[in-house]
Design an enzyme around this catalytic site. Structure first.
Site, PDB file in Angstrom:
ATOM      1  N   PRO A   4       0.830  -1.209   0.000  1.00 27.41           N
ATOM      2  CA  PRO A   4       0.000   0.000   0.000  1.00 27.41           C
ATOM      3  C   PRO A   4       0.865   1.259   0.000  1.00 27.41           C
ATOM      4  O   PRO A   4       1.788   1.371   0.798  1.00 27.41           O
ATOM      5  CB  PRO A   4      -0.787  -0.112   1.314  1.00 27.41           C
ATOM      6  CG  PRO A   4       0.025  -1.024   2.183  1.00 27.41           C
ATOM      7  CD  PRO A   4       0.716  -1.970   1.253  1.00 27.41           C
TER       8      PRO A   4
ATOM      9  N   THR B  68       0.471   5.564  -0.353  1.00 29.89           N
ATOM     10  CA  THR B  68      -0.196   6.844  -0.540  1.00 29.89           C
ATOM     11  C   THR B  68       0.498   7.607  -1.656  1.00 29.89           C
ATOM     12  O   THR B  68       1.723   7.752  -1.636  1.00 29.89           O
ATOM     13  CB  THR B  68      -0.125   7.632   0.789  1.00 29.89           C
ATOM     14  OG1 THR B  68      -0.964   6.963   1.719  1.00 29.89           O
ATOM     15  CG2 THR B  68      -0.556   9.065   0.630  1.00 29.89           C
TER      16      THR B  68
ATOM     17  N   GLN C 148      -6.815  -0.663   1.226  1.00 22.94           N
ATOM     18  CA  GLN C 148      -6.340  -0.481   2.597  1.00 22.94           C
ATOM     19  C   GLN C 148      -7.228   0.541   3.314  1.00 22.94           C
ATOM     20  O   GLN C 148      -7.369   1.682   2.870  1.00 22.94           O
ATOM     21  CB  GLN C 148      -4.884  -0.008   2.612  1.00 22.94           C
ATOM     22  CG  GLN C 148      -4.306  -0.105   4.024  1.00 22.94           C
ATOM     23  CD  GLN C 148      -2.909   0.453   4.160  1.00 22.94           C
ATOM     24  OE1 GLN C 148      -2.630   1.557   3.685  1.00 22.94           O
ATOM     25  NE2 GLN C 148      -2.041  -0.271   4.838  1.00 22.94           N
TER      26      GLN C 148
ATOM     27  N   HIS D 166      -5.494  -1.068   8.116  1.00 25.54           N
ATOM     28  CA  HIS D 166      -4.199  -0.393   8.302  1.00 25.54           C
ATOM     29  C   HIS D 166      -3.967  -0.193   9.810  1.00 25.54           C
ATOM     30  O   HIS D 166      -4.283   0.849  10.371  1.00 25.54           O
ATOM     31  CB  HIS D 166      -4.204   0.939   7.564  1.00 25.54           C
ATOM     32  CG  HIS D 166      -2.845   1.569   7.441  1.00 25.54           C
ATOM     33  ND1 HIS D 166      -1.727   1.072   8.069  1.00 25.54           N
ATOM     34  CD2 HIS D 166      -2.432   2.672   6.749  1.00 25.54           C
ATOM     35  CE1 HIS D 166      -0.680   1.842   7.769  1.00 25.54           C
ATOM     36  NE2 HIS D 166      -1.092   2.808   6.978  1.00 25.54           N
TER      37      HIS D 166
ATOM     38  N   TYR E 131      -0.378   4.845  12.950  1.00 21.02           N
ATOM     39  CA  TYR E 131      -1.723   5.414  12.792  1.00 21.02           C
ATOM     40  C   TYR E 131      -2.667   4.915  13.896  1.00 21.02           C
ATOM     41  O   TYR E 131      -2.205   4.326  14.879  1.00 21.02           O
ATOM     42  CB  TYR E 131      -2.230   5.151  11.365  1.00 21.02           C
ATOM     43  CG  TYR E 131      -1.352   5.882  10.360  1.00 21.02           C
ATOM     44  CD1 TYR E 131      -1.294   7.276  10.378  1.00 21.02           C
ATOM     45  CD2 TYR E 131      -0.537   5.201   9.475  1.00 21.02           C
ATOM     46  CE1 TYR E 131      -0.455   7.967   9.509  1.00 21.02           C
ATOM     47  CE2 TYR E 131       0.308   5.888   8.605  1.00 21.02           C
ATOM     48  CZ  TYR E 131       0.341   7.267   8.629  1.00 21.02           C
ATOM     49  OH  TYR E 131       1.178   7.966   7.794  1.00 21.02           O
TER      50      TYR E 131
ATOM     51  N   ARG F   3      -2.449  -5.234   8.662  1.00 14.94           N
ATOM     52  CA  ARG F   3      -1.030  -4.858   8.549  1.00 14.94           C
ATOM     53  C   ARG F   3      -0.486  -4.312   9.874  1.00 14.94           C
ATOM     54  O   ARG F   3      -1.145  -3.489  10.527  1.00 14.94           O
ATOM     55  CB  ARG F   3      -0.867  -3.789   7.473  1.00 14.94           C
ATOM     56  CG  ARG F   3       0.579  -3.444   7.224  1.00 14.94           C
ATOM     57  CD  ARG F   3       0.777  -2.476   6.080  1.00 14.94           C
ATOM     58  NE  ARG F   3       1.954  -2.883   5.323  1.00 14.94           N
ATOM     59  CZ  ARG F   3       2.758  -2.060   4.680  1.00 14.94           C
ATOM     60  NH1 ARG F   3       2.506  -0.768   4.633  1.00 14.94           N
ATOM     61  NH2 ARG F   3       3.810  -2.505   4.037  1.00 14.94           N
TER      62      ARG F   3
ATOM     63  N   GLY G 150       7.175  -2.102  -2.000  1.00 14.01           N
ATOM     64  CA  GLY G 150       6.670  -0.736  -2.031  1.00 14.01           C
ATOM     65  C   GLY G 150       7.332   0.062  -3.125  1.00 14.01           C
ATOM     66  O   GLY G 150       6.931   0.020  -4.300  1.00 14.01           O
TER      67      GLY G 150
HETATM   68  C1  LIG Z   1       5.292   6.930  -1.142  1.00 12.51           C
HETATM   69  C2  LIG Z   1       4.956   5.954  -0.045  1.00 12.51           C
HETATM   70  C3  LIG Z   1       3.675   5.934   0.469  1.00 12.51           C
HETATM   71  C4  LIG Z   1       3.322   4.997   1.437  1.00 12.51           C
HETATM   72  N1  LIG Z   1       2.023   4.933   1.884  1.00 12.51           N
HETATM   73  C5  LIG Z   1       1.633   3.925   2.691  1.00 12.51           C
HETATM   74  C6  LIG Z   1       0.256   3.707   2.972  1.00 12.51           C
HETATM   75  O1  LIG Z   1      -0.652   4.422   2.506  1.00 12.51           O
HETATM   76  N2  LIG Z   1      -0.053   2.678   3.789  1.00 12.51           N
HETATM   77  C7  LIG Z   1       0.904   1.865   4.335  1.00 12.51           C
HETATM   78  O2  LIG Z   1       0.561   0.935   5.085  1.00 12.51           O
HETATM   79  N3  LIG Z   1       2.204   2.022   4.053  1.00 12.51           N
HETATM   80  C8  LIG Z   1       2.590   3.011   3.227  1.00 12.51           C
HETATM   81  N4  LIG Z   1       3.910   3.126   2.866  1.00 12.51           N
HETATM   82  C9  LIG Z   1       4.875   2.118   3.318  1.00 12.51           C
HETATM   83  C10 LIG Z   1       5.053   1.029   2.236  1.00 12.51           C
HETATM   84  O3  LIG Z   1       3.887   0.244   2.124  1.00 12.51           O
HETATM   85  C11 LIG Z   1       6.216   0.099   2.606  1.00 12.51           C
HETATM   86  O4  LIG Z   1       5.976  -0.434   3.883  1.00 12.51           O
HETATM   87  C12 LIG Z   1       7.561   0.812   2.598  1.00 12.51           C
HETATM   88  O5  LIG Z   1       7.736   1.553   1.401  1.00 12.51           O
HETATM   89  C13 LIG Z   1       8.721  -0.193   2.740  1.00 12.51           C
HETATM   90  O6  LIG Z   1       8.688  -1.125   1.673  1.00 12.51           O
HETATM   91  P1  LIG Z   1       9.750  -0.998   0.440  1.00 12.51           P
HETATM   92  O7  LIG Z   1      11.120  -1.061   1.090  1.00 12.51           O
HETATM   93  O8  LIG Z   1       9.475  -2.168  -0.432  1.00 12.51           O
HETATM   94  O9  LIG Z   1       9.513   0.331  -0.196  1.00 12.51           O
HETATM   95  C14 LIG Z   1       4.299   4.082   1.927  1.00 12.51           C
HETATM   96  C15 LIG Z   1       5.603   4.146   1.430  1.00 12.51           C
HETATM   97  C16 LIG Z   1       5.932   5.051   0.438  1.00 12.51           C
HETATM   98  C17 LIG Z   1       7.325   5.056  -0.122  1.00 12.51           C
END
Ligand SMILES: Cc1cc2nc3c(=O)[nH]c(=O)nc-3n(C[C@H](O)[C@H](O)[C@H](O)COP(=O)(O)O)c2cc1C
Length: 367
Positions: free
Chosen positions: A24, A26, A101, A176, A181, A228, A321
């Protein structure tokens, strides 16, 4: 190449073509008055990524009170449901699966989002963080401690959001309960100082989350619900770990064995937690033996580490992510061992198409 565990199907409770999940994220592209996803932007963005075994959408606020960032889409109004219908249709047309989410930011918000009213949380404790408001970043404030009535209303909001998600065509929902949060604010001893049934013991601090889960499972099959958690979040989003943190998540994860969920989604640490005064375990490795259902793991995985963690039996699914921001065809790139494109963090949260729907599909050019 087909030996890659990431590329094998997964069929427990949910049928996935592969084990590569889009985490997920944002992206703040719902810059319209209804805070609704649009076909041109959201529809195309998610469709481009439909070869993922599962897509989990960006956090979608379950009510106006749940929001704390500009231009994030909701899942509480008809306009939003209509917008999401187009997204789910486009992903399904490409053979993909998509969960939404469900999000409540709690105190990670600002009065500017709530007509001057205070944001809600477990206790009146300022996270001393920043909120991204329509006027730019602002300091967070001391939130209002939720009354029992407000807790009940929020349980209803999540239930309604799950009903809306079904209507919008989602394959399921992810709660979430992560990343500092609202639910995390109840779990954590530094943000929850309540003396009623929602504070004090671990059972009390996790009560609200389980009330929400129980309310959602009244309206959607358990096999379509994921949750999560970020058990080792420290120094971000106002969260600090203490020696009760891991035991709190152990309690939650063990209790989730009483349910038959789609999955439990965990994150490895976002920051370095090796210097804390108590030992923090490797998350997947530590929690895997405690949970009988599907375990999804996230944070800083690449192709090799993703295949390895499944191979070793510490996780069933791996969520990516940032790699998914810049590699819409991540699955095809893994399949063909192609290089990954770098993401541009300047456009993570900006409006419009740039940095959102304009990342190229390498596999189309190369294969
Ligand atoms: C731009 C951005 C927005 C994110 N928004 C959310 C979100 O809305 N909900 C959430 O649970 N995690 C959010 N995360 C966390 C990601 O889901 C993920 O846990 C994090 O990027 C680490 O994974 P990665 O190393 O594969 O990027 C966000 C991360 C990034 C980079």
């Amino acid at each position: 190449m087909s030996k890659q565990r990431l590329l094998t199907p997964y069929t427990k409770n949910i049928n996935l073509n592969n084990r590569v999940v889009m985490a997920p994220m944002t992206r703040s592209r719902a810059d319209n008055k209804h805070l609704a996803p649009t076909d041109e932007l959201h529809g195309l963005y998610y469709e481009q990524r439909a070869s993922a075994g599962l897509i989990i959408t960006e956090g979608a606020q379950v009510s106006t009170k749940a929001s704390g960032y500009i231009h994030t889409p909701g899942i509480y109004s008809n306009e939003q449901i209509e917008g999401w219908k187009k997204v789910t249709q486009r992903v399904h047309d490409k053979g993909g699966k998509i969960f939404i989410q469900l999000w409540h930011v709690g105190r990670m918000s600002h009065p500017d989002f709530h007509n001057g009213e205070l944001p809600l949380s477990a206790s009146a404790i300022n996270p001393n963080s920043k909120s991204y408001t329509p006027e730019g970043f602002k300091e967070t404030v001391t939130p209002k401690e939720m009354t029992i009535e407000e807790i009940k209303e929020t349980v209803k909001d999540f239930q309604n959001a799950a009903i809306n998600a079904v209507q919008a065509g989602f394959d399921g929902v992810e709660i979430h309960s992560s990343n500092g949060y609202l639910f995390h604010q109840f779990f954590n001893g530094t943000s929850n100082k309540r003396t009623d049934n929602y504070g004090g013991s671990i059972e009390n601090k996790t009560r609200f989350f389980f009330e929400v889960l129980d309310a959602i499972k009244e309206v959607i099959a358990q096999e379509k619900i994921g949750a999560r958690f970020n058990p080792s979040l420290d120094g971000l989003f106002g969260m600090t770990m203490d020696k009760n943190t891991i035991p709190t998540f152990e309690y939650i994860i063990k209790k989730l064995n009483d349910y038959n969920l789609a999955y439990v989604h965990l994150s490895e640490p976002f920051t370095d937690v090796s210097e804390l005064s108590f030992a923090v375990p490797k998350i997947a490795k530590h929690f895997r033996p405690l949970y009988n259902g599907t375990l999804m793991i996230n944070t800083a995985f690449d192709q090799e580490k993703g295949n390895k963690i499944i191979e070793e039996g510490h996780a069933d699914l791996v969520a990516y992510g940032k790699p998914y921001i810049s590699n819409p065809d991540l699955v095809e790139r893994f399949k063909n061992n192609l290089d990954l494109a770098e993401w541009d963090d300047d456009t993570f949260y900006t409006t419009g198409a740039k940095g959102y729907i304009d990342y190229p599909i390498a596999s189309k050019e190369i294969i």
